[in-house]
Motif scaffolding. Structure first.
Motif, PDB file in Angstrom:
ATOM      1  N   ARG A 258     -13.437 -12.352  -4.450  1.00 58.36           N
ATOM      2  CA  ARG A 258     -14.329 -11.543  -3.605  1.00 58.36           C
ATOM      3  C   ARG A 258     -15.541 -11.041  -4.390  1.00 58.36           C
TER       4      ARG A 258
ATOM      5  N   PHE B 267     -11.047 -13.004   4.765  1.00 52.42           N
ATOM      6  CA  PHE B 267     -12.093 -13.493   3.871  1.00 52.42           C
ATOM      7  C   PHE B 267     -13.250 -14.009   4.714  1.00 52.42           C
TER       8      PHE B 267
ATOM      9  N   ASP C  97     -18.128 -12.548   1.809  1.00 51.64           N
ATOM     10  CA  ASP C  97     -17.306 -12.504   0.593  1.00 51.64           C
ATOM     11  C   ASP C  97     -17.635 -13.698  -0.300  1.00 51.64           C
TER      12      ASP C  97
END
Length: 150
Positions: free
Chosen positions: A93, A128, A132
């Motif tokens: 991330r 996600f 990200d």
């Protein structure tokens, strides 16, 4: 720059970014996965398969890295281990870890283990997103000291 990128590739959502950057800048890169996460996809990065033992990927990476290398992992314990060896560590991330993060990383790992033992399900990480991925690429290029290219 004499570095190698090592990726804890089991369920890593940014392998294509890592692979593309490694190829573009001709940086050696190694994706380490357990046999349980086998993928037939072709990469620029070298793919190393290890036993399905829960710590096999961590042990392989820890034993291979040298100061100056970069490790991408979602595993807090692995991040702490490699930081102590003079290796840079970051999450998929885009969080770049430092040695000052070690205690917090270990506390988070301990709490996660305790929750598993008690069979408590936490919320887990948020889904996600593309943002990200973008945050990861910017931080990754910064860590490698390469200019960001759109």
């Amino acid at each position: 720059m004499d570095i190698t990128i090592y990726t804890d590739a089991d369920a890593c959502p940014v392998k294509s970014i890592i692979d593309g950057v490694a190829e573009q800048y001709e940086i050696p890169s190694v994706f380490v996965s357990s046999y349980a996460h086998f993928s037939a996809q072709n990469y620029y990065s070298k793919v190393v398969m290890v036993d399905a033992d829960p710590e096999a990927v961590d042990l392989y990476i820890t034993n291979q890295v040298k100061p100056g290398d970069v490790v991408i992992t979602q595993d807090n314990g692995l991040a702490v281990l490699v930081l102590q060896k003079g290796v840079s560590a970051m999450s998929p991330r885009g969080s770049i870890f430092s040695e000052s993060d070690s205690q917090a990383l270990l506390n988070g790992r301990f709490e996660g283990i305790q929750m598993k033992r008690r069979k408590i399900r936490g919320r887990g990480p948020s889904k996600f997103k593309k943002s990200d991925q973008e945050a990861f690429k910017i931080a990754f290029l910064k860590l490698l000291n390469k200019p960001h290219e759109q």
